[in-house]
Design an enzyme around this catalytic site. Structure first.
Site, PDB file in Angstrom:
ATOM      1  N   HIS A 130      17.871  -5.383 -20.670  1.00 44.21           N
ATOM      2  CA  HIS A 130      19.313  -5.306 -20.957  1.00 44.21           C
ATOM      3  C   HIS A 130      19.741  -6.392 -21.935  1.00 44.21           C
ATOM      4  CE1 HIS A 130      20.126  -1.950 -18.297  1.00 44.21           C
ATOM      5  NE2 HIS A 130      19.150  -2.458 -17.552  1.00 44.21           N
ATOM      6  N   ASP A 174      18.441  -5.966 -25.306  1.00 47.92           N
ATOM      7  CA  ASP A 174      18.317  -5.392 -26.663  1.00 47.92           C
ATOM      8  C   ASP A 174      19.661  -4.965 -27.248  1.00 47.92           C
ATOM      9  OD1 ASP A 174      18.457  -3.053 -25.082  1.00 47.92           O
ATOM     10  OD2 ASP A 174      16.807  -2.032 -26.108  1.00 47.92           O
ATOM     11  N   GLY A 227      10.075  10.217 -16.662  1.00 49.08           N
ATOM     12  CA  GLY A 227      11.130   9.720 -15.760  1.00 49.08           C
ATOM     13  C   GLY A 227      10.752   8.455 -15.020  1.00 49.08           C
ATOM     14  N   ALA A 228       9.718   7.752 -15.484  1.00 46.23           N
ATOM     15  CA  ALA A 228       9.255   6.544 -14.790  1.00 46.23           C
ATOM     16  C   ALA A 228       9.749   5.278 -15.480  1.00 46.23           C
ATOM     17  CB  ALA A 228       7.728   6.536 -14.724  1.00 46.23           C
ATOM     18  N   SER A 243       8.682   7.642 -22.165  1.00 41.75           N
ATOM     19  CA  SER A 243       8.035   8.866 -22.638  1.00 41.75           C
ATOM     20  C   SER A 243       8.882   9.506 -23.744  1.00 41.75           C
ATOM     21  CB  SER A 243       7.837   9.853 -21.486  1.00 41.75           C
ATOM     22  OG  SER A 243       9.070  10.115 -20.865  1.00 41.75           O
ATOM     23  N   ASP A 256      12.646   0.373 -27.194  1.00 47.24           N
ATOM     24  CA  ASP A 256      11.587   1.327 -26.846  1.00 47.24           C
ATOM     25  C   ASP A 256      10.968   1.963 -28.091  1.00 47.24           C
ATOM     26  OD1 ASP A 256      12.669   0.690 -24.409  1.00 47.24           O
ATOM     27  OD2 ASP A 256      13.646   2.627 -24.114  1.00 47.24           O
ATOM     28  N   TYR A 281      23.903   2.673 -16.776  1.00 46.51           N
ATOM     29  CA  TYR A 281      23.524   2.037 -18.041  1.00 46.51           C
ATOM     30  C   TYR A 281      24.749   1.854 -18.953  1.00 46.51           C
ATOM     31  CZ  TYR A 281      20.569   1.084 -22.137  1.00 46.51           C
ATOM     32  OH  TYR A 281      19.970   0.511 -23.232  1.00 46.51           O
TER      33      TYR A 281
HETATM   34  C1  GLA Z   1      16.114   1.346 -21.503  1.00 47.48           C
HETATM   35  C2  GLA Z   1      16.690   1.448 -22.909  1.00 47.48           C
HETATM   36  C3  GLA Z   1      16.341   0.193 -23.706  1.00 47.48           C
HETATM   37  C4  GLA Z   1      16.723  -1.059 -22.950  1.00 47.48           C
HETATM   38  C5  GLA Z   1      16.219  -1.019 -21.513  1.00 47.48           C
HETATM   39  C6  GLA Z   1      16.694  -2.175 -20.692  1.00 47.48           C
HETATM   40  O1  GLA Z   1      14.740   1.343 -21.542  1.00 47.48           O
HETATM   41  O2  GLA Z   1      16.174   2.565 -23.561  1.00 47.48           O
HETATM   42  O3  GLA Z   1      16.952   0.239 -24.970  1.00 47.48           O
HETATM   43  O4  GLA Z   1      18.101  -1.269 -23.006  1.00 47.48           O
HETATM   44  O5  GLA Z   1      16.605   0.172 -20.861  1.00 47.48           O
HETATM   45  O6  GLA Z   1      16.127  -3.351 -21.162  1.00 47.48           O
END
Ligand code: GLA
Length: 391
Positions: A39, A41, A126-127, A131, A176, A228
């Protein structure tokens, strides 16, 4: 499964689906696990993820016409449409990501032919192991190579991120897609999400007698179904409060602990806690990266534990299952650190473990989880990390 075996099988299934596998471009893009820095990024902070040895594979070949044929071999589902006419898709389905990525490229005027494409992945769905980022990156990279687009990698990353925003309804940060596209085999990536400067940090786990074990709680929640978006909004509120006294503040990256404490009175307790987490977590990421550089695994582990506490108590994105897994792991002899990883509310923990303690960890966690929830978690021991590449 070995890469050569996967390649052989994918070429065979492409050939049986589309007739022959000549002139096929085959690429893979890996999923990721974040070692520390969650949290942060979307708050222009720091993250330290690494790629997995699980990936999405894309095989693609040009067609003469403007038809797009997409086949997901692990679902045995096909979608076919005219390039200029993207079909409606269910948000978050595999075809929403693929057709979304294709549409983004088409809108940039990059695609002037149809193609047939096969996608296959072994990143658990979903983990919280990205993916979907692996799918977007894999598809965009495959088309980049096939049509010689010569895309700037960071531009490709942003394009993949906008696929999440536009077609999956998830306002994710950039971590990601960035690490999936630009991460390097055998390394973790220290990424500054403000400047997008990054550094590859060698992950010499095996050589130093350590292992990374990912434990999947099997509580599966897409980001769209979690808080989120609410957390993002709370961070924006913290920035607005800080801006009261410091007009130059643009994101939590510009806020110091002193500034935050001084403004505490004008924000809700929840907003204060979210910001506090982000500030502390950024600091932990930088210290963790240093620890990696000088082989300070014990220090790294302690930072992981502190990160879990902060995500649980301040950012409040953990859940009972993840807390059980982290606490049980932290009590196991030979475990240096354990924390939830990724967006939270389910998904996985990541554990830094002495190599000789992996079996003890998986045995004890299986027992603890089974006692508490009547089921067993899934384990992935990270053997190596892949990078996005042509196979
Ligand atoms: C998910 C989002 C990322 C990041 C993380 C938390 O994976 O896709 O961009 O915010 O949550 O670090």
């Amino acid at each position: 499964m070995r890469t050569s075996e996967i390649v052989r099988r994918l070429r065979a299934s492409f050939a049986s689906r589309f007739g022959g596998a000549d002139e096929v471009v085959l690429v893979r893009a890996p999923g990721r696990v974040n070692l520390i820095g969650d949290h942060t990024d979307y708050n222009e902070g720091f993250v330290l993820p690494t790629t997995l040895d699980r990936a999405v594979y894309t095989a693609v070949r040009t067609r003469r016409d403007r038809t797009v044929v997409l086949y997901a071999s692990h679902f045995d589902e096909e979608v076919q449409y005219a390039l200029d006419d993207r079909p409606a898709t269910r948000s978050g389905s595999w075809e929403s990501y693929v057709t979304g990525a294709v549409e983004e490229l088409r809108r940039e005027g990059r695609l002037d032919h149809g193609f047939e494409m096969l996608v296959y992945g072994d990143v658990p769905l979903g983990a919280g192991l990205s993916s979907s980022a692996a799918l977007e990156v894999s598809v965009v990279y495959a088309l980049d190579v096939l049509f010689d687009l010569d895309l700037d990698p960071v531009h490709a990353v942003r394009l993949c991120q906008s696929v999440e925003h536009r077609y999956a309804g998830v306002e994710c940060g950039i971590m990601d897609q960035f690490v999936s596209r630009l991460g390097r085999s055998g390394s973790a990536m220290l990424l500054d999400c403000r400047s997008l400067a990054y550094r590859h940090e060698p992950l010499e786990l095996r050589r130093s007698g350590h292992a990374l074990v990912i434990v999947d709680s099997l509580v599966s929640r897409g980001l769209a179904e979690t808080k989120y978006g609410e957390r993002r909004a709370e961070c924006v509120r913290a920035v607005a409060a800080a801006r009261n006294a410091h007009p130059g503040v643009e994101s939590l990256r510009d806020v110091t602990p002193q500034m935050l404490e001084a403004q505490r009175g004008i924000m809700s307790e929840a907003v204060y806690k979210r910001a506090r987490h982000v500030l502390d977590e950024n600091d932990r990421v930088l210290r963790a990266a240093e620890a990696l550089l000088d082989g300070g695994y014990e220090r790294f582990g302690r930072l992981m534990n502190a990160s879990h506490r902060s995500l649980r108590d301040l950012f409040e994105v953990s859940c009972a299952e993840l807390d059980t897994l982290a606490a049980a792991a932290q009590a196991v002899e030979g475990v240096l650190g354990a924390r939830m990883t990724g967006g939270g509310f389910g998904g996985c923990t990541v554990n830094l473990v002495r190599a000789d303690s992996v079996v003890r960890l998986t045995t004890l966690l299986t027992e603890a989880y089974d006692n508490e929830y009547g089921r067993k978690p899934a384990f992935y021991v990270l053997d190596q990390s892949y990078e996005t590449e042509v196979l």
